[in-house]
Design an enzyme around this catalytic site. Structure first.
Site, short mmCIF file in Angstrom:
data_model
loop_
_atom_site.label_atom_id
_atom_site.label_comp_id
_atom_site.label_asym_id
_atom_site.label_seq_id
_atom_site.Cartn_x
_atom_site.Cartn_y
_atom_site.Cartn_z
N ASN A 101 42.54 -20.82 78.34
CA ASN A 101 41.61 -20.35 79.38
C ASN A 101 41.17 -21.54 80.22
OD1 ASN A 101 39.78 -18.52 80.72
ND2 ASN A 101 38.12 -19.51 79.60
N HIS A 103 38.07 -22.88 82.65
CA HIS A 103 36.64 -22.58 82.85
C HIS A 103 36.04 -23.67 83.75
CE1 HIS A 103 32.73 -20.92 81.87
NE2 HIS A 103 32.30 -22.16 81.71
N SER A 130 37.49 -27.27 82.58
CA SER A 130 38.08 -27.48 81.25
C SER A 130 39.15 -26.44 81.02
CB SER A 130 37.02 -27.27 80.15
OG SER A 130 35.88 -28.06 80.36
N ASP A 139 34.34 -19.21 75.52
CA ASP A 139 34.38 -20.60 76.02
C ASP A 139 34.10 -21.64 74.93
OD1 ASP A 139 34.91 -19.57 78.57
OD2 ASP A 139 32.78 -19.42 79.04
#
Ligand code: GAR
Length: 186
Positions: A101, A103, A130, A139
């Site tokens: 992911n 972010h 990140s 997250d």
């Protein structure tokens, strides 16, 4: 996987096309049929699969459909490049250490919704982006790569978001390459 504009998806495709990233981006999956990411996929000649989240009565059912799609595509890994839905252990467990992911903050700071706004309100001098492995806690997974971005006194949400996104487009292909090295070594 993308939900909106799709600029990070495009950055990945272009990095692969320029051979800066040793990867084949075989498909984009979107949850919003009218998103710009879908139009980008068409322009870039990448197959796009739509799984509209409104067609599913739970997060788990959407994730089951995603896993089925990814397994038919025989993907090695999955990137949430602006995927604005919380994912469940159905997807996470199907791709252990292979679900990434991106972010817009320097995690572990500013997890969750509107990390750019959180950083502005916290009056920190530095934020960033990140790329991390996905875990059930939002997250919170292991960070693979980060880039820092200064917050200027003249910044507003738009100017800061743009500067972070510029860094994201450099960072995401690097992080996918790092992850790919790990996958190929096991
Ligand atoms: C990116 O800035 C990404 O970091 C963020 O959404 C944007 C998508 O932009 N993701 C999140 O906030 C996830 N929590 P894009 O659609 O142009 O790639």
């Amino acid at each position: 996987m993308a939900s909106g504009n799709g600029s990070n998806f495009e950055a990945l495709v272009k990095a692969a096309k320029r051979s800066e990233l040793d990867a084949h981006i075989c498909a984009l999956v979107v949850n919003n049929p009218n998103c710009e990411a879908r139009r980008r996929a068409e322009r870039l000649g990448v197959k796009c699969v739509v799984h509209d989240h409104r067609d599913f009565d739970s997060r788990e059912k959407l994730d089951q459909a995603l896993v089925k799609t990814f397994s038919m595509l025989a993907v090695e890994g999955v990137v949430m490049a602006g995927w604005m839905r919380i994912v469940t252990s159905i997807l996470i467990d199907a791709y252990p250490n292979r679900l990434l992911n991106i972010h817009p903050s320097l995690l572990p700071s500013f997890r969750g919704l509107d990390a750019v706004d959180q950083a502005i309100k916290a009056r920190v001098p530095l934020t960033g982006c990140s790329v991390h492995l996905v875990e059930p806690e939002v997250d919170a997974g292991q960070v693979l790569a980060q880039a820092a971005v200064p917050i200027l006194s003249s910044d507003n949400h738009l100017t800061l978001s743009k500067r972070i996104q510029h860094q994201e487009h450099q960072l995401l292909p690097i992080a996918v390459a790092i992850a790919g090295e790990c996958w190929r070594s096991v």
